[in-house]
Design a protein around this motif. Structure first.
Motif, PDB file in Angstrom:
ATOM      1  N   THR A 143      41.342  42.289  34.093  1.00 26.74           N
ATOM      2  CA  THR A 143      41.379  40.832  34.250  1.00 26.74           C
ATOM      3  C   THR A 143      39.961  40.557  34.573  1.00 26.74           C
ATOM      4  O   THR A 143      39.088  41.186  34.829  1.00 26.74           O
ATOM      5  CB  THR A 143      42.354  40.517  35.205  1.00 26.74           C
ATOM      6  N   ALA A 144      39.875  39.050  34.568  1.00 24.38           N
ATOM      7  CA  ALA A 144      38.657  38.116  34.961  1.00 24.38           C
ATOM      8  C   ALA A 144      38.332  38.534  36.522  1.00 24.38           C
ATOM      9  O   ALA A 144      36.968  38.480  36.869  1.00 24.38           O
ATOM     10  CB  ALA A 144      38.462  36.692  34.660  1.00 24.38           C
ATOM     11  N   GLN A 145      39.185  39.091  37.165  1.00 22.78           N
ATOM     12  CA  GLN A 145      38.970  39.096  38.904  1.00 22.78           C
ATOM     13  C   GLN A 145      39.675  40.311  39.277  1.00 22.78           C
ATOM     14  O   GLN A 145      40.580  40.510  39.868  1.00 22.78           O
ATOM     15  CB  GLN A 145      39.563  37.930  39.433  1.00 22.78           C
ATOM     16  N   PRO A 146      39.134  41.588  38.773  1.00 23.89           N
ATOM     17  CA  PRO A 146      39.468  42.796  39.314  1.00 23.89           C
ATOM     18  C   PRO A 146      39.341  42.786  40.906  1.00 23.89           C
ATOM     19  O   PRO A 146      38.567  42.100  41.627  1.00 23.89           O
ATOM     20  CB  PRO A 146      38.498  43.977  38.861  1.00 23.89           C
ATOM     21  N   LYS A 147      40.193  43.914  41.272  1.00 28.19           N
ATOM     22  CA  LYS A 147      40.146  43.880  42.992  1.00 28.19           C
ATOM     23  C   LYS A 147      39.707  45.168  43.443  1.00 28.19           C
ATOM     24  O   LYS A 147      39.849  46.338  42.508  1.00 28.19           O
ATOM     25  CB  LYS A 147      41.548  43.655  43.860  1.00 28.19           C
ATOM     26  N   ASN A 174      34.404  37.690  42.329  1.00 24.51           N
ATOM     27  CA  ASN A 174      34.187  36.333  42.153  1.00 24.51           C
ATOM     28  C   ASN A 174      33.148  36.088  40.882  1.00 24.51           C
ATOM     29  O   ASN A 174      32.158  36.546  41.193  1.00 24.51           O
ATOM     30  CB  ASN A 174      33.673  35.583  43.596  1.00 24.51           C
ATOM     31  N   PRO A 175      33.777  35.566  39.812  1.00 22.00           N
ATOM     32  CA  PRO A 175      32.758  35.319  38.657  1.00 22.00           C
ATOM     33  C   PRO A 175      31.709  34.357  38.972  1.00 22.00           C
ATOM     34  O   PRO A 175      30.732  34.371  38.365  1.00 22.00           O
ATOM     35  CB  PRO A 175      33.820  34.492  37.510  1.00 22.00           C
ATOM     36  N   SER A 179      30.124  38.808  42.392  1.00 18.23           N
ATOM     37  CA  SER A 179      30.029  39.843  43.239  1.00 18.23           C
ATOM     38  C   SER A 179      31.626  40.022  43.889  1.00 18.23           C
ATOM     39  O   SER A 179      32.459  39.058  43.844  1.00 18.23           O
ATOM     40  CB  SER A 179      29.328  39.405  44.640  1.00 18.23           C
ATOM     41  N   PHE A 180      31.844  40.939  44.518  1.00 18.02           N
ATOM     42  CA  PHE A 180      33.044  41.238  45.220  1.00 18.02           C
ATOM     43  C   PHE A 180      33.124  40.576  46.492  1.00 18.02           C
ATOM     44  O   PHE A 180      32.091  41.091  47.428  1.00 18.02           O
ATOM     45  CB  PHE A 180      33.410  42.762  45.327  1.00 18.02           C
ATOM     46  N   GLU A 181      34.104  39.928  46.956  1.00 21.49           N
ATOM     47  CA  GLU A 181      34.274  39.177  48.169  1.00 21.49           C
ATOM     48  C   GLU A 181      35.365  39.444  49.003  1.00 21.49           C
ATOM     49  O   GLU A 181      36.433  39.694  48.316  1.00 21.49           O
ATOM     50  CB  GLU A 181      33.919  37.921  48.150  1.00 21.49           C
TER      51      GLU A 181
END
Length: 393
Positions: A143-147, A174-175, A179-181
């Motif tokens: 997906t566009a927002q992996p975790k 966060n596209p 970065s990962f937030e």
């Protein structure tokens, strides 16, 4: 008191993803099922049993305690600036955050190294300023927002003697900032003094982590199942062997338990389901504790697998390692017969110092890469063997 995550978090995630694609290999020669006092040369594992009476009890044994699992503490984090690093072939973007509740990385206890190695200057020092390693798991990668989920052992202070806790927290890509937030879906595990390997289903609906908890904790708290008592064998069941051993930390053995904690279709802020999966800590536990998850393979099996080393002390001492495979469909384990999976002891000759599990999707088997101090040709102490052992070996 703040510890910042940056590029290392992303590198760890990439490393974990690559490790999950490990290939197969030939089976290794292994120790016998019964660990000898000395396996291939002098026993350099730290001393034999003396007749002492160490308790090995790291927690309360108050029978009046509430049998339910302790509530997880919610946690807070502070998100900092976004930084970007150009590598030429790629761009790494990272967000600095504090660890949950602004605690710090827990410090390794002397001679209990979950890291693979140490620097020469620290080898003989008792005050070793090395953090217990963190583990990551990724999901929703299509997906566009992996975790990404992170398991980190936290400490109330900077000393190895300070109280420690396991923790799990979630980040999402966060596209906009690239970065990962932090999402706020985070917890501090009061029932764990360490948390290790972590994994997640592909759609993020199921998250599981390995938790090191207290001696006989399963008798004080409500758990879903004690897999060791029901399916475990021999050296997986040494929890009640409490004699002190010369040369071990504090002259006591670590007879604590390892639990698999699972959140199935619920946020990690809620209390997870707990399963006892290991009681063979013995004198020490070394190396990393990896946790893998495979959902619905070609045979319709859903399973967990984890690797762990231990020092078993029964009429002597011996280091070795096991790869435990758990059938999640009915929460069972099998170490014998036609349907056996994994092994409870021995991966190569000598004392197994480190083990790292992997999954080969080609033959749908788990395996492990093990390093030890001897082999059948050169049994003298030293780093003499690297073995790859598959679960059907």
């Amino acid at each position: 008191m703040e510890k910042l995550f940056g590029q290392k978090l992303l590198v760890n995630a990439l490393t974990a993803a690559l490790a999950a694609c490990g290939g197969g290999g030939g089976s290794s020669d292994s120790d016998s099922d019964s660990p000898p006092v000395s396996d291939g040369g002098d026993d350099n594992s730290g001393g034999n049993q003396d007749g002492g009476s160490g308790t090995g009890d790291s927690g309360s044994d108050d029978s009046g305690d509430d049998p339910s699992l302790p509530d997880n503490d919610p946690s807070t984090v502070t998100v900092g600036d976004v930084s970007t690093a150009e590598l030429g072939f790629a761009t790494i973007t990272a967000t600095d955050i504090t660890l949950p509740n602004a605690m710090v990385n827990a410090q390794e206890v002397y001679q209990l190294a979950h890291y693979i190695g140490r620097t020469d200057s620290e080898q003989d020092e008792e005050n070793i300023d090395i953090p217990i390693r963190s583990y990551t798991a990724s999901c929703a990668t299509d997906t566009a927002q992996p975790k990404m989920y992170v398991s980190t052992t936290l400490s109330e202070g900077n000393s190895a003697s300070d109280t420690t806790y396991g923790s799990v927290y979630e980040l999402q890509y966060n596209p906009d900032s690239m970065s990962f937030e932090q999402t706020g879906n985070a917890t501090i595990l009061n029932q764990c003094y360490e948390s290790h390997g972590i994994t997640a289903s592909s759609d993020c609906s199921r998250v599981a982590v390995l938790c090191n908890t207290e001696y006989k904790a399963s008798e004080r708290y409500d758990i879903e199942k004690d897999l060791v008592e029901e399916y475990g064998t021999t050296w997986m069941k040494i929890e009640d062997n409490l004699d002190s051993v010369a040369g071990t930390d504090n002259e006591e053995k670590y007879n604590d338990q390892i639990w698999l904690m699972e959140w199935d279709n619920k946020p990690i802020t809620e209390t997870p389901d707990a399963y006892v999966v290991n009681k063979m800590h013995g004198g020490t536990h070394l190396g990393t504790q990896e946790l893998l998850y495979v959902e619905d393979d070609s045979q319709g099996r859903t399973s967990y697998a984890f690797s762990v080393t231990a020092r078993v002390l029964v009429s002597g001492s011996h280091y070795s390692a096991g790869l435990t495979v758990i059938n999640r469909d009915d929460w069972s384990m099998s170490f014998s017969g036609d349907d056996h999976r994994g092994w409870y002891w021995a991966c190569g000759h000598g004392h197994v110092l480190n083990i790292r599990a992997f999954y080969n999707p080609g033959n749908e088997m788990y395996g492990a890469l093990c390093t030890s101090d001897g082999n059948k040709y050169y049994p003298s102490p030293g780093l003499n063997a690297i073995a790859i052992k598959m679960e059907d070996s």
